[in-house]
Design an enzyme around this catalytic site. Structure first.
Site, PDB file in Angstrom:
ATOM      1  N   HIS A 207       0.811  -1.212   0.000  1.00  0.00           N
ATOM      2  CA  HIS A 207       0.000   0.000   0.000  1.00  0.00           C
ATOM      3  C   HIS A 207       0.846   1.264   0.000  1.00  0.00           C
ATOM      4  O   HIS A 207       0.333   2.347  -0.234  1.00  0.00           O
ATOM      5  CB  HIS A 207      -1.008  -0.047   1.151  1.00  0.00           C
ATOM      6  N   SER A 211       0.251  -1.345  -6.396  1.00  0.00           N
ATOM      7  CA  SER A 211       0.412  -2.504  -7.274  1.00  0.00           C
ATOM      8  C   SER A 211       1.239  -2.156  -8.510  1.00  0.00           C
ATOM      9  O   SER A 211       1.125  -1.056  -9.031  1.00  0.00           O
ATOM     10  CB  SER A 211      -0.954  -2.986  -7.749  1.00  0.00           C
ATOM     11  N   LYS A 234     -13.760  -8.161  -9.196  1.00  0.00           N
ATOM     12  CA  LYS A 234     -12.868  -9.004  -9.998  1.00  0.00           C
ATOM     13  C   LYS A 234     -12.275 -10.132  -9.147  1.00  0.00           C
ATOM     14  O   LYS A 234     -12.176 -11.282  -9.596  1.00  0.00           O
ATOM     15  CB  LYS A 234     -11.756  -8.142 -10.582  1.00  0.00           C
ATOM     16  N   ASP A 235     -11.875  -9.808  -7.900  1.00  0.00           N
ATOM     17  CA  ASP A 235     -11.291 -10.827  -7.024  1.00  0.00           C
ATOM     18  C   ASP A 235     -12.314 -11.906  -6.661  1.00  0.00           C
ATOM     19  O   ASP A 235     -11.971 -13.082  -6.569  1.00  0.00           O
ATOM     20  CB  ASP A 235     -10.731 -10.191  -5.743  1.00  0.00           C
ATOM     21  N   GLU A 278       6.525 -34.076  -1.253  1.00  0.00           N
ATOM     22  CA  GLU A 278       5.318 -33.564  -1.877  1.00  0.00           C
ATOM     23  C   GLU A 278       5.687 -32.860  -3.187  1.00  0.00           C
ATOM     24  O   GLU A 278       6.814 -32.382  -3.343  1.00  0.00           O
ATOM     25  CB  GLU A 278       4.642 -32.562  -0.922  1.00  0.00           C
TER      26      GLU A 278
END
Lengths: 412, 218
Positions: A207, A211, A234-235, A278
C-alpha cells in the site's frame, strides 16, 4: 452509527484506513487476471488456519495415537473428512497459487524498484510456507511423513563440525520419534501466525508502493481506479473459479495429492522403496540430488530457493514492463518455467540412468539463467534502445509523464 | 502468448503429482469395471469375513458400520456372532499365532484400498495373480515373494465356470475393501455435486456482476 464512528475515529484512524486502504485504494485499471493470485493466496491462508484449528481439536500429537486420530477424524468426526481434505488439498492449492503469484512477478518484472521489499518479504513468506508445509506433512504419521522427515532432517548433517549434533537437536532424538512429532505440531501451529504477521508487512509495503501493472510504469491518476467495487468484484469472480477447481479436488479426487504410502502407519523399521517429497518440493529436491556431494547439494538446494531474492540486483534492464516488452528476458522466463517442470519430473523419479544427467543439466540451466541475466539484461537494454521501444510503450510513457507533470503544475 | 503461458503453468503444475503417481507403477493392473452396487459390497463383506478376516484385522470398521452398507440389524447380529456391536472387526487369529505361521503379523486391511496405488484394482489384480509355476509351486506375479498363501485357491481353479465365480467374489471383496478404506466417499461425492453446482451458479453471478461494474468505466 456515525456518532460511534466519529468516537472511534478520534482515537483510531478507522475511517481513514477503510477509505484509503480498502474502498478508495487506487489500483491500476489495466491489471490482468494474473493479479488475482495475491488475494487468492490470502484466502487460502485463512482457509488453512481455520481448517487447521478444527483439525487440532481432534488430532492427537502422539506417535502412538496420531495415525489413529487422523482416521478418527476421517470416519467419526462430523464432516471430519471434509475438514481434513480441505486442509490437505489446501496445502497443494497454497503452493500452486504462490508459484503462479511468483511467476507473474517474474514475468512482469514486478520485483524491480521500488518493489524490492515486497519481493523480499514475499521470499520470507515462501520460506515460512515451506517450513510450515514440511512440518505439517509429518503430522499424519504415515510412512511417507516419517521417512520424508527422516531424509530432510538428515540433510542438516551437512552442517560443518557439528552436523550430527544439529540433527539430534532438531529431531529431539537419534531418529524421528515422538519428540519430533510434538515439536513439529507445536511449530506447525505457530508458523501460520508468523505468516499472517509477514503478510501484514507485505501488505503495508504494497500500500506504500501500490500494485505494479502489466505496462511496468507507474500509471497517472486517471488510470487508477478505486479498489472497491472494481477489484473486489474481480477478485470474487476469480475466487469463484478457484473454488470450483479446489472443490473438485476436495470432493472428487481428494487422494490425488496424498501418496498411497502415507496411508500406511509410520514404521521406523521399514524404509519405503521410493521416498518422494510432496510435489511442490520436487524441483528443489531434484537440485539437491543432482550434486553428488551432500554439503554441495544442500547448498545448491538452499540457493535455488533463495536466489529469487537476488532478482532486483541481477536484472539490470531499464526497460519497463518485464517480459512483455523484452524479447530476450521473455525467452529466459519460458526456459526457466520449462526447466522447473523438467526438474519436478526428475525429482519424482528414482535417480537412475539418463535422468541423473537430465537432472544435472537442468540444475546447471536453472542457475545458468540467473547468472546470465545481468549480462543479458544490459545487452538487451542497449539493443532495444537502439531499435527504439515499441510504439505502444513510447506513447504510454509520454502520455503518463505529461499527465503527472500537469498534476504537479496544478499543485504548485 | 498469454495462453501459452497459462497452459504451460497449469499443465506444468499438474505434471508433478502425475509424475509422482507414475514413479512406481511397475506392474500393470487388471482393467475391469467394478460393480459398486450395495449388493456387491455386501457380498464382499461376507466373503472378506470368511477368508480375509481369518488372519487380517479390519480395525477401523466396527460391526455397527455395516448398517451403512444396507445390512439389517439382524444380519449384523448374525455377522458379529459373540463380538460386541460397537467393536472393531478383528481377525480370528491372534498376532502371536500369525507371527509363527507367516513370519509376520498380516497387515490391517481397513486402509488397504488407499495404501496401494490403484486401490481396488490393485487388490483385484493381486488376488487374481496367483498361478502354479512349472515346478508346481504357487506364485504371485504382481507381488513375487508375498507371504500370503493364495487365500481363495485361485491358482488351482482351472475350469472356466468356477474361475468366473471366483473372479466375481474377488471383485466383491475389492469393492468392500474400497468402501472400508473410505466409508464417507459416497456422502462426499453426493455433497460435492451440490457444492460444485452452487459454485458454478455463484461464479457466473460474480462474473455478471464484475462485467456490470466494470462497464461503468467505458
Amino acid at each position: 452509527m456515525s456518532k460511534l464512528m466519529s468516537w472511534v475515529d478520534a482515537r483510531f484512524p478507522l475511517s481513514k484506513f477503510i477509505k484509503e486502504d480498502l474502498t478508495d485504494y487506487p489500483t491500476p485499471r489495466n491489471l490482468s487476471y494474473w493479479w488475482n493470485f495475491g488475494f487468492l493466496a490470502g484466502f487460502v491462508l485463512v482457509l488453512q488456519i481455520i481448517s487447521g484449528i478444527f483439525l487440532a481439536m481432534h488430532y492427537k500429537a502422539d506417535a502412538s495415537l496420531a495415525f489413529d486420530s487422523v482416521e478418527h477424524i476421517m470416519r467419526e468426526v462430523n464432516y471430519g473428512w471434509l475438514i481434513r481434505y480441505v486442509h490437505s488439498t489446501g496445502a497443494s492449492a497454497f503452493f500452486a497459487v504462490i508459484f503462479i503469484h511468483m511467476a507473474r512477478t517474474l514475468y512482469y518484472g514486478s520485483y524491480r524498484a521500488p518493489r524490492e521489499l515486497m519481493w523480499w518479504t514475499g521470499q520470507g513468506l515462501l520460506l515460512l510456507l515451506m517450513a510450515t508445509a514440511f512440518m505439517g506433512y509429518l503430522l499424519p504419521w504415515g510412512q511417507m511423513s516419517y521417512w520424508g522427515a527422516q531424509v530432510i532432517t538428515n540433510l542438516f548433517r551437512a552442517t560443518p563440525f557439528i552436523g550430527d549434533e544439529v540433527v539430534v537437536w532438531l529431531r529431539g532424538g537419534f531418529s524421528i520419534g515422538d519428540a519430533t512429532l510434538t515439536r513439529f505440531f507445536a511449530l506447525h501451529y505457530l508458523f501460520p501466525f508468523l505468516i499472517v504477521a509477514v503478510v501484514l508487512i507485505h501488505l503495508v509495503a504494497l500500500h506504500s508502493v501500490k500494485s505494479s501493472n502489466p505496462s511496468g510504469i507507474n500509471l497517472a491518476e486517471k488510470d487508477n481506479i478505486p479498489f472497491h467495487p472494481y477489484f473486489t468484484a474481480k477478485d470474487f469472480y476469480g475466487l469463484g473459479v478457484f473454488l470450483i477447481i479446489f472443490c473438485y479436488f476436495v470432493f472428487f479426487m481428494p487422494q490425488f495429492f496424498i501418496e498411497a504410502d502415507n496411508n500406511i502407519p509410520a514404521n521406523p523399521l521399514k524404509t519405503p522403496t521410493h521416498i518422494v517429497p510432496e510435489w511442490y518440493f520436487l524441483p528443489f529436491y531434484a537440485i539437491l540430488r543432482s550434486i553428488p556431494d551432500l554439503l554441495g547439494g544442500v547448498i545448491a538446494m538452499g540457493l535455488s530457493v533463495m536466489i529469487f531474492a537476488a532478482m532486483p540486483f541481477l536484472d539490470r534492464s531499464s526497460i519497463p514492463g518485464g517480459a512483455r516488452y523484452r524479447p530476450f528476458y521473455r525467452v529466459l522466463f519460458y526456459v526457466f518455467v520449462i526447466d522447473v517442470i523438467v526438474l519436478g519430473y526428475v525429482g519424482a523419479k528414482p535417480p537412475t540412468g539418463v535422468l541423473v544427467v537430465v537432472g544435472q543439466v537442468s540444475t546447471f540451466i536453472y542457475f545458468g539463467l540467473f547468472a546470465l541475466l545481468p549480462f543479458l539484461s544490459i545487452k538487451e537494454d542497449k539493443w532495444l534502445r537502439k531499435r527504439g521501444l515499441p510504439a505502444e510503450v513510447d506513447v504510454l510513457i509520454k502520455s503518463e509523464s505529461e499527465e503527472i507533470e500537469k498534476k504537479a503544475k496544478k499543485n504548485t | 502468448m498469454r495462453y501459452i503461458l497459462t497452459s504451460l503453468l497449469f499443465s506444468g503444475l499438474l505434471c508433478f503429482p502425475l509424475a509422482n503417481a507414475w514413479a512406481s507403477s511397475d506392474a500393470p493392473l487388471a482393467d475391469i469395471d467394478f460393480d459398486r452396487s450395495s449388493e456387491s459390497i455386501k457380498r464382499g463383506a461376507y466373503a472378506a469375513k470368511n477368508t480375509c478376516m481369518i488372519c487380517h484385522n479390519l480395525k477401523y470398521i466396527k460391526y455397527l458400520n455395516l448398517l451403512e452398507i444396507d445390512f439389517t440389524q439382524s444380519e449384523v447380529d448374525t455377522f458379529r456372532g459373540k463380538a460386541a456391536f460397537d467393536s472393531p472387526i478383528k481377525s480370528s487369529t491372534s498376532p502371536e499365532v500369525a507371527q509363527k505361521l507367516f513370519g509376520m503379523v498380516p497387515p490391517d486391511l481397513s486402509l488397504m484400498a488407499k495404501a496401494r496405488r490403484g486401490g481396488a484394482r490393485y487388490i483385484y489384480t493381486l488376488l487374481t495373480s496367483y498361478q502354479v509355476n512349472n515346478e508346481g509351486v504357487v506364485e504371485n506375479h504382481l507381488f513375487p515373494g508375498i507371504k500370503m498363501p493364495d487365500p481363495l485357491t485361485y491358482a488351482y481353479r482351472t475350469d472356466e465356470a468356477r474361475q468366473k465365480e471366483l473372479k466375481q467374489t474377488i471383485q466383491d471383496v475389492a469393492v468392500f475393501l474400497e468402501w472400508a478404506a473410505d466409508p464417507r466417499a459416497g456422502e462426499r461425492r453426493h455433497l460435492g455435486m451440490y457444492v460444485i453446482g452452487y459454485l458454478i451458479v455463484l461464479t457466473f453471478l460474480f462474473y455478471l456482476l464484475k462485467r456490470k461494474i466494470w462497464s461503468r468505466l467505458d
